[in-house]
Design an enzyme around this catalytic site. Structure first.
Site, PDB file in Angstrom:
ATOM      1  N   CYS A  50       6.387  -0.584   6.584  1.00 33.68           N
ATOM      2  CA  CYS A  50       5.970   0.660   5.935  1.00 33.68           C
ATOM      3  C   CYS A  50       7.068   1.086   4.969  1.00 33.68           C
ATOM      4  CB  CYS A  50       5.770   1.743   7.001  1.00 33.68           C
ATOM      5  SG  CYS A  50       5.272   3.341   6.327  1.00 33.68           S
ATOM      6  N   GLY A 108       0.829  -1.195   0.000  1.00 28.93           N
ATOM      7  CA  GLY A 108       0.000   0.000   0.000  1.00 28.93           C
ATOM      8  C   GLY A 108       0.862   1.243   0.000  1.00 28.93           C
TER       9      GLY A 108
HETATM   10 ZN    ZN Z   1       3.143   3.077   5.584  1.00 21.00          ZN
END
Ligand code: ZN
Length: 185
Positions: A90, A46
């Site tokens: 992330c 994402g």
């Molecule tokens: Zn992230």
């Protein structure tokens, strides 16, 4: 479409709440295309617009080929209290992952890049991804969601990471703008 540099932990844009999208124009469609290409090139599950320096409420996701797309102006609802625990990472904190508790189920309402209403029902990894990316739009990072002990370990690992700008002798977490090694425009 363009692969765009990904902003890293310490960049103030990652701590700035993003604005609601009101113009569903050509620029928005270009943003979705750039996010998609950058996410797939990384590769990542994402990517939220602030991660490429754009303060708009948009993210893309690619959990697998059946569960991929984008969402504009997401609003999340949790149909139950069931939780999941698992590794989370992330693209703005490259190379590091930590156990993070999330809701198992999520219903995300929003719009597509043409302004049509969209609902995404997510479970397991898709649910985790949608929660993670929506957090980005509120200036929240997954390390904020860790339990105190894990967060301490995460912050130490971030300070020691080669890409981090936080390892100055002063120990001050000065905001620094650093670019990822990905190809630039
Ligand atoms: Zn992230």
């Amino acid at each position: 479409m363009t692969v765009t540099p990904i902003r890293l932990f310490g960049d103030p844009v990652l701590r700035t709440p993003a604005e609601v999208v009101t113009d569903f124009d050509k620029e928005l469609r270009q943003l979705v295309a750039d996010l998609t290409e950058t996410m797939l090139a990384a590769p990542g599950a994402g990517l939220a617009a602030p991660q490429i320096g754009v303060g708009l409420r948009v993210f893309t996701y690619h959990v697998d080929d059946e569960q991929s797309g984008h969402l504009v102006n997401p609003v999340l609802h949790f149909p139950d209290e069931e939780l999941q625990d698992g590794e989370e990472g992330c693209l703005s904190i490259p190379g590091l992952s930590f156990d993070c508790v999330r809701k198992q189920h999520v219903v995300a309402h929003g719009q597509n890049m043409y302004g049509d209403p969209v609902t995404i029902e997510g479970t397991a990894r898709l649910s985790r991804c949608i929660q993670h990316e929506t957090d980005h739009l509120d200036g929240v990072l997954f390390v904020d969601r860790l339990d105190a002990e894990t967060r301490k370990a995460a912050m130490r690992a971030i300070r020691e990471a080669s890409w981090s700008g936080l390892s100055s002798a002063s120990g001050l977490a000065a905001p620094t703008v650093k670019l990822s090694p990905h190809a630039s425009r």
